[in-house]
Design a protein around this motif. Structure first.
Motif, mmCIF file in Angstrom:
data_model
loop_
_atom_site.group_PDB
_atom_site.id
_atom_site.type_symbol
_atom_site.label_atom_id
_atom_site.label_comp_id
_atom_site.label_asym_id
_atom_site.label_seq_id
_atom_site.Cartn_x
_atom_site.Cartn_y
_atom_site.Cartn_z
ATOM 1 N N PHE A 313 -4.099 30.029 3.870
ATOM 2 C CA PHE A 313 -3.453 31.292 3.531
ATOM 3 C C PHE A 313 -2.530 31.074 2.336
ATOM 4 N N VAL A 314 -2.743 31.839 1.272
ATOM 5 C CA VAL A 314 -1.957 31.729 0.045
ATOM 6 C C VAL A 314 -0.996 32.911 -0.018
ATOM 7 N N VAL A 339 1.717 30.771 8.980
ATOM 8 C CA VAL A 339 1.807 32.127 8.438
ATOM 9 C C VAL A 339 2.981 32.877 9.068
ATOM 10 N N GLU A 340 3.413 33.932 8.391
ATOM 11 C CA GLU A 340 4.467 34.797 8.897
ATOM 12 C C GLU A 340 3.932 36.211 9.062
ATOM 13 N N GLU A 341 4.306 36.857 10.139
ATOM 14 C CA GLU A 341 3.872 38.224 10.380
ATOM 15 C C GLU A 341 4.461 39.156 9.318
ATOM 16 N N GLY A 342 3.652 40.138 8.925
ATOM 17 C CA GLY A 342 4.119 41.157 7.995
ATOM 18 C C GLY A 342 3.990 40.800 6.534
ATOM 19 N N LYS A 343 3.543 39.591 6.217
ATOM 20 C CA LYS A 343 3.393 39.172 4.824
ATOM 21 C C LYS A 343 1.934 39.201 4.397
ATOM 22 N N ASP A 344 1.713 39.476 3.099
ATOM 23 C CA ASP A 344 0.366 39.482 2.547
ATOM 24 C C ASP A 344 -0.030 38.069 2.115
ATOM 25 N N TYR A 345 -1.277 37.713 2.440
ATOM 26 C CA TYR A 345 -1.837 36.418 2.045
ATOM 27 C C TYR A 345 -3.236 36.618 1.470
ATOM 28 N N ALA A 346 -3.553 35.823 0.458
ATOM 29 C CA ALA A 346 -4.937 35.717 0.014
ATOM 30 C C ALA A 346 -5.597 34.607 0.826
ATOM 31 N N LEU A 347 -6.888 34.747 1.050
ATOM 32 C CA LEU A 347 -7.606 33.780 1.876
ATOM 33 C C LEU A 347 -8.377 32.774 1.039
ATOM 34 N N LEU A 348 -8.273 31.500 1.438
ATOM 35 C CA LEU A 348 -9.198 30.461 0.995
ATOM 36 C C LEU A 348 -9.980 30.036 2.224
ATOM 37 N N ILE A 349 -11.296 29.866 2.080
ATOM 38 C CA ILE A 349 -12.099 29.454 3.228
ATOM 39 C C ILE A 349 -12.969 28.245 2.868
ATOM 40 N N SER A 350 -13.151 27.391 3.863
ATOM 41 C CA SER A 350 -14.128 26.297 3.784
ATOM 42 C C SER A 350 -15.100 26.529 4.926
ATOM 43 N N THR A 351 -16.398 26.492 4.633
ATOM 44 C CA THR A 351 -17.362 26.990 5.610
ATOM 45 C C THR A 351 -18.578 26.083 5.777
ATOM 46 N N CYS A 352 -19.337 26.385 6.823
ATOM 47 C CA CYS A 352 -20.586 25.676 7.103
ATOM 48 C C CYS A 352 -21.726 26.154 6.215
ATOM 49 N N ALA A 353 -21.398 26.886 5.154
ATOM 50 C CA ALA A 353 -22.387 27.219 4.133
ATOM 51 C C ALA A 353 -22.101 26.485 2.827
ATOM 52 N N GLY A 354 -21.112 25.572 2.861
ATOM 53 C CA GLY A 354 -20.824 24.792 1.663
ATOM 54 C C GLY A 354 -19.883 25.467 0.691
ATOM 55 N N GLY A 361 -11.330 36.411 -2.215
ATOM 56 C CA GLY A 361 -10.935 37.594 -2.975
ATOM 57 C C GLY A 361 -10.201 38.652 -2.171
ATOM 58 N N ASP A 362 -10.138 38.484 -0.850
ATOM 59 C CA ASP A 362 -9.472 39.468 -0.001
ATOM 60 C C ASP A 362 -8.031 39.059 0.282
ATOM 61 N N THR A 363 -7.196 40.056 0.534
ATOM 62 C CA THR A 363 -5.844 39.809 0.999
ATOM 63 C C THR A 363 -5.709 40.379 2.406
#
Length: 517
Positions: A313-314, A339-354, A361-363
């Motif tokens: 979470f960024v 993370v903290e409740e009520g704050k906006d974060y951008a997502l970074l993901i590492s996945t089983c699709a490589g 790109g979502d917040t």
């Protein structure tokens, strides 16, 4: 569907769901990252970024040493970097690039942030991830107050074509088309439309076929993007001269939706119903099935923490992002426990699709840390902040919803752009509705509501944000533009903030329309 109904009515849950219920989010995510790194340690990507040394840091119990080592070894990637450095090799036929084996499928996604099509790898493990998460989601129906007839009815899934394109090395198409073609047999037995209709690549023809078949089907649940589902229901109602969709599908009880916020569509959608239905939100992106609404009467979704995806979470602030929503090279990131409740974060993901430390790109906003529940607040590049107003898609959706309710109109689509206004700035709204409405009054209501929900916006309206204007357009104009961009149907949706090539294309498209719509 009778067997499924019996299972659901007894409220049986999957073991993995119970594990997520009673294990700490930190432990679940630590274990998930370890599993991902072990699987990919001998891939080209894993060797390049020394996954083995990252795995050694997991020996230290407690703390975040493993996360810091992971962050130190592996760079943050967006689609352009991941594709240029790695994913293009997979499409050229190479194996063991970012994930073990050969990747057979790619989800074709233009997204809402860029004009070029994106090819997102969909591995066998990711297909399994989506299937498992989808099954968990189905099991949550046991928490809803649903009549017995619902469990004897079918499910209409309005998605992309299951007839995929073949490049010579891989198949590509809409993610919904890929996953629908891989559904378990027990799901295929009660899903609609028929396999023949699902294969149709012509979206308009597919809708025609569904409309003609609608009275033959006993539908209890519908699944799809709100805009396209609303169009389908309107066409069915018009074709059979009925007052509402429940005259065709009396057992319809639930609408599972995702891709965009449902709130702006809700008022117009409910005009198509004869009785209330349950609205159930999902977060199924081209990169994986991230979250779903786990209980009735909630507006939040629960992150899936133990099924093939590791989250970072960024904090969405000026330290980590430029005014245009571009992520800095070494952003601050935290795990689910930080993370903290009520704050906006951008997502970074590492996945089983490589995908590795991949900016989706979502917040999101954490609304319940204990249960890892989120709401989607927008896109990193769809926050409008010309002069510090920090206007999010979540703000826009709320303002549109309140204004539409106050004026008793149905707003099916909208978008906004920022424009220079002398030495200052202005916002220009385009609102799609087929109802009679005073554009000035609607603009004033939206503006007033944004001042209530966003303090930065309220301040800037007194200073740098000089004017707000609004243009009413028929809803068809929005869908015609999407069609002209090759974004009709499936998971396609209209961008809520127009910038760059999208804005140029939109302005050019409008200039060619009749002066009076």
């Amino acid at each position: 569907m009778a067997i499924l109904g019996t299972i659901l009515k007894k409220g049986i849950k999957l073991r993995e769901t119970l594990e997520q219920d009673y294990t700490s989010p930190y432990e679940l995510q630590k274990k998930e990252l370890s599993k991902l790194l072990i699987s990919a340690r001998n891939t080209q990507f894993g060797r390049e970024y020394d996954f083995v040394s990252v795995l050694e840091s997991f020996r230290n119990h407690g703390g975040h040493d493993f996360l810091e080592k992971f962050k130190a070894n592996v760079p943050v990637c967006d689609y352009e970097k991941m594709n240029a450095d790695w994913w293009h090799k997979i499409r050229e036929g190479e194996e063991d690039v970012c994930w073990p084996g050969k990747t057979k499928f790619f989800a074709l996604s233009s997204g809402t942030s860029g004009a070029a099509s994106k090819y997102i790898p969909v591995t066998k493990d990711m297909i399994r991830q989506i299937r498992r998460t989808g099954t968990r989601h189905i099991y949550t129906l046991s928490k809803y107050d649903l009549p017995d007839k619902f469990f004897q009815s079918g499910m209409l899934m309005l998605g992309g074509s299951t007839s995929l394109n073949f490049s010579g090395n891989y198949y590509y198409g809409d993610l919904s088309g890929i996953t629908t073609g891989q559904l378990p047999l027990w799901v295929q037995g009660f899903s609609r439309p028929t396999p023949k209709i699902k294969k149709n690549k012509d979206w308009a023809a597919k809708l025609d076929e569904i409309v003609e078949s609608a009275p033959k089907w006993n539908i209890g649940m519908i699944v799809g993007v709100p805009a396209w589902m609303q169009i389908l229901l309107e066409r069915i109602i018009e074709r059979y001269h009925v007052k509402d969709i429940h005259e065709i599908w009396p057992n319809l009880q639930a609408f599972v939706h995702g891709g965009v916020s449902f709130e702006p569509y809700k008022k117009g959608f409910e005009k198509l119903l004869g009785k209330p239905v349950h609205y159930i939100e999902t977060y199924l992106a081209s990169e994986g099935f991230l979250a779903f609404q786990s209980e009735p009467n909630k507006k939040s979704m629960r992150l899936v923490l133990n099924n093939g995806i590791f989250y970072e979470f960024v904090p969405f602030n000026d330290k980590n992002f430029s005014p245009d929503g571009v992520l800095v090279d070494n952003p601050e990131t935290v795990m689910i426990d930080g993370v903290e409740e009520g704050k906006d974060y951008a997502l970074l993901i590492s996945t089983c699709a490589g995908a590795w430390r991949y900016q989706i790109g979502d917040t999101v906003k954490i609304v319940d840390k204990r249960n890892s529940e989120i709401i989607i607040t927008g896109r990193t590049k769809h926050f409008l902040s010309l002069c510090g107003e920090h206007l999010s898609v979540d703000n826009m959706n709320h303002a549109i919803e309140v204004a539409a309710e106050e004026m008793n109109i149905s707003v099916k689509e909208f978008t906004v752009t920022g424009v220079p206004d002398g030495t200052l700035f202005s916002h220009k709204w385009y609102v799609g509705t087929d109802d009679e409405v005073d554009s000035t009054a609607l603009c004033e209501r939206i503006d007033a509501q944004l001042k209530v929900v966003n303090d930065d916006y309220a301040v800037e309206r007194k200073h740098a944000l000089k004017n707000v204007t609004l243009e009413i357009l028929p809803t068809s104009v929005f869908y015609d533009w999407m069609r002209s961009e090759g974004k009709e149907g499936g998971q396609s949706k209209f961008p809520r903030v127009l910038k760059g090539k999208h804005l140029s294309s939109w302005i050019d498209f409008l200039s060619k329309q009749p002066k009076k719509f």
